[in-house]
Design a protein around this motif. Structure first.
Motif, PDB file in Angstrom:
ATOM      1  N   PRO A  76      70.840  65.422  27.854  1.00 13.90           N
ATOM      2  CA  PRO A  76      71.439  64.205  27.292  1.00 13.90           C
ATOM      3  C   PRO A  76      70.374  63.307  26.664  1.00 13.90           C
ATOM      4  N   VAL A  77      70.636  62.878  25.445  1.00  6.15           N
ATOM      5  CA  VAL A  77      69.732  61.923  24.773  1.00  6.15           C
ATOM      6  C   VAL A  77      70.579  60.816  24.166  1.00  6.15           C
ATOM      7  N   ARG A  78      69.986  59.678  24.017  1.00  5.40           N
ATOM      8  CA  ARG A  78      70.665  58.560  23.368  1.00  5.40           C
ATOM      9  C   ARG A  78      70.423  58.703  21.862  1.00  5.40           C
ATOM     10  N   SER A  79      71.488  58.987  21.145  1.00  5.35           N
ATOM     11  CA  SER A  79      71.295  59.270  19.713  1.00  5.35           C
ATOM     12  C   SER A  79      70.935  58.014  18.927  1.00  5.35           C
ATOM     13  N   CYS A  80      71.117  56.815  19.535  1.00  2.00           N
ATOM     14  CA  CYS A  80      70.698  55.584  18.840  1.00  2.00           C
ATOM     15  C   CYS A  80      69.203  55.349  18.988  1.00  2.00           C
ATOM     16  N   LEU A  81      68.559  56.104  19.863  1.00  3.26           N
ATOM     17  CA  LEU A  81      67.111  55.969  20.040  1.00  3.26           C
ATOM     18  C   LEU A  81      66.375  57.212  19.555  1.00  3.26           C
ATOM     19  N   THR A  82      67.114  58.134  18.962  1.00  2.00           N
ATOM     20  CA  THR A  82      66.525  59.396  18.519  1.00  2.00           C
ATOM     21  C   THR A  82      66.566  59.446  17.000  1.00  2.00           C
ATOM     22  N   LEU A  83      65.448  59.730  16.401  1.00  2.00           N
ATOM     23  CA  LEU A  83      65.434  59.874  14.949  1.00  2.00           C
ATOM     24  C   LEU A  83      66.009  61.233  14.561  1.00  2.00           C
ATOM     25  N   ALA A  84      66.660  61.258  13.423  1.00  2.00           N
ATOM     26  CA  ALA A  84      67.227  62.529  12.968  1.00  2.00           C
ATOM     27  C   ALA A  84      66.131  63.588  12.831  1.00  2.00           C
ATOM     28  N   VAL A  85      64.954  63.172  12.396  1.00  2.00           N
ATOM     29  CA  VAL A  85      63.877  64.167  12.224  1.00  2.00           C
ATOM     30  C   VAL A  85      63.458  64.774  13.565  1.00  2.00           C
ATOM     31  N   GLN A  86      63.667  64.015  14.655  1.00  2.00           N
ATOM     32  CA  GLN A  86      63.318  64.562  15.969  1.00  2.00           C
ATOM     33  C   GLN A  86      64.283  65.671  16.387  1.00  2.00           C
TER      34      GLN A  86
END
Ligand code: FES
Ligand code: FES
Length: 181
Positions: A76-86
């Protein structure tokens, strides 16, 4: 004071560097996706705005509410804190990937439905994705781990009891009923 020389010129801040664009490839709900993204584009925006996967909700936009949680390579990751490039090269799963249109609900979704683990439903996709990760573990997580994982999610409606019941049902279905401690 300048008289007759036109308006005073405000100081010009340094201009930002030209935006960098990146070509990324990833898998979203089993489907290969290629996109050209700005460095700063969030995974949540890639999913919602560029791919139309609006099942991922955005609440606080700074990593507090958990509504935007998706799975990246099962985590699980928070997609608001994850860059698309990541997410380049990753296997991303959103709530839309748990059951296709017209298909029966997945086991975690069904547990939330049967236990009335939602009211307005805004927080639900995030809880469901974290619960999906819990049910995908090799062994049943203990109560402390479950509480710890769920503590990353906020719900303004339910009081959490029914959410916990839904998670318990989903874990029971995956691992068998919990033995008394
Ligand atoms: S919207 Fe991402 S944690 Fe709240
Ligand atoms: S059901 Fe409304 S915020 Fe959780």
């Amino acid at each position: 004071m300048n008289v007759g020389t036109g308006p005073r010129r405000a100081q010009q801040p340094p201009l930002p560097e030209p935006t960098a664009w990146h070509e990324v490839s990833l898998t979203v709900n089993g489907e290969p996706v290629a996109a050209q993204v700005e460095s700063r584009l969030l995974l949540s925006d890639l999913l919602r705005q560029r791919l139309g996967l609006t099942g991922t909700h955005v609440g606080c936009e700074h990593g507090v509410c958990g509504a935007c949680t998706v799975l990246m390579d099962g985590v699980p990751v928070r997609s608001c804190l994850t860059l698309a490039v990541q997410a380049a090269g990753a296997d991303v799963r959103t709530v839309e990937g748990l059951a296709g249109d017209g298909e029966p609900l997945g086991p975690v979704q069904r547990a939330f439905h049967e236990q009335h683990g939602m009211q307005c439903g805004f927080c639900t996709p995030g809880f469901v994705m974290t619960c999906t990760a819990l049910t995908g573990r090799a062994e049943r997580p203990d109560e402390e781990t479950v509480a710890d994982e769920l503590s990353g999610h906020l719900c303004r409606c339910t009081g959490y009891q029914n959410i916990r019941a839904a998670v318990r049902q989903a874990l029971d279905e995956s691992f068998g009923p919990q033995e008394a401690e």
